[in-house]
Scaffold this motif. Sequence first.
Motif, PDB file in Angstrom:
ATOM      1  N   THR A 203       2.190   3.898  -7.488  1.00 61.29           N
ATOM      2  CA  THR A 203       1.562   2.998  -6.525  1.00 61.29           C
ATOM      3  C   THR A 203       2.222   1.636  -6.697  1.00 61.29           C
ATOM      4  O   THR A 203       2.665   1.276  -7.789  1.00 61.29           O
ATOM      5  CB  THR A 203       0.038   2.895  -6.759  1.00 61.29           C
TER       6      THR A 203
ATOM      7  N   GLU B  74       2.350  -2.633  -6.070  1.00 70.82           N
ATOM      8  CA  GLU B  74       1.517  -3.829  -5.948  1.00 70.82           C
ATOM      9  C   GLU B  74       2.349  -4.988  -5.440  1.00 70.82           C
ATOM     10  O   GLU B  74       3.580  -4.955  -5.487  1.00 70.82           O
ATOM     11  CB  GLU B  74       0.925  -4.191  -7.311  1.00 70.82           C
TER      12      GLU B  74
ATOM     13  N   ASP C 279       0.806  -1.223   0.000  1.00 69.82           N
ATOM     14  CA  ASP C 279       0.000   0.000   0.000  1.00 69.82           C
ATOM     15  C   ASP C 279       0.840   1.274   0.000  1.00 69.82           C
ATOM     16  O   ASP C 279       0.287   2.374   0.055  1.00 69.82           O
ATOM     17  CB  ASP C 279      -0.942   0.007   1.211  1.00 69.82           C
TER      18      ASP C 279
END
Length: 130
Positions: free
Chosen positions: A90, A92, A74
């Motif tokens: 972001t 993963e 996160d």
Amino acid sequence: MLNIDEIMNGVVIDHITAGTGLSLYHLLELEKLNEASVALLQNVRSQKSGKKDIIKIDSDFDVDTDILGFVDPDVTVNIIKDGQIKEKKTIELPQELTNVLKCKNPRCISSTEQELPHIFYLDDKDHEVY
């Protein structure tokens, strides 16, 4: 009040789950960065999650997103150029990890053949099992 200088060019790893910043610091081997300033902020107030950790690196550092994704999928990575966020990534959960984990089975071939890479594949994404 704690004051950490802003970064003009570098990387900010943000939204780290509170308490896991130090393990990320060591897994990313940030202690080996001799020329860069590195700040590890722990238990910083966060509107989103209550508390979080942050790592600021005042250098162009190529962050290993597999390590980040394994420890804390996160997190966000902000690339800073000329004092501005130029890119926000972001992270993963990685499908494959190489030389991040070590096999705990003493009979594993990678335990006896030290030069072999330690490769783990994501088996169950919902339960984060490798």
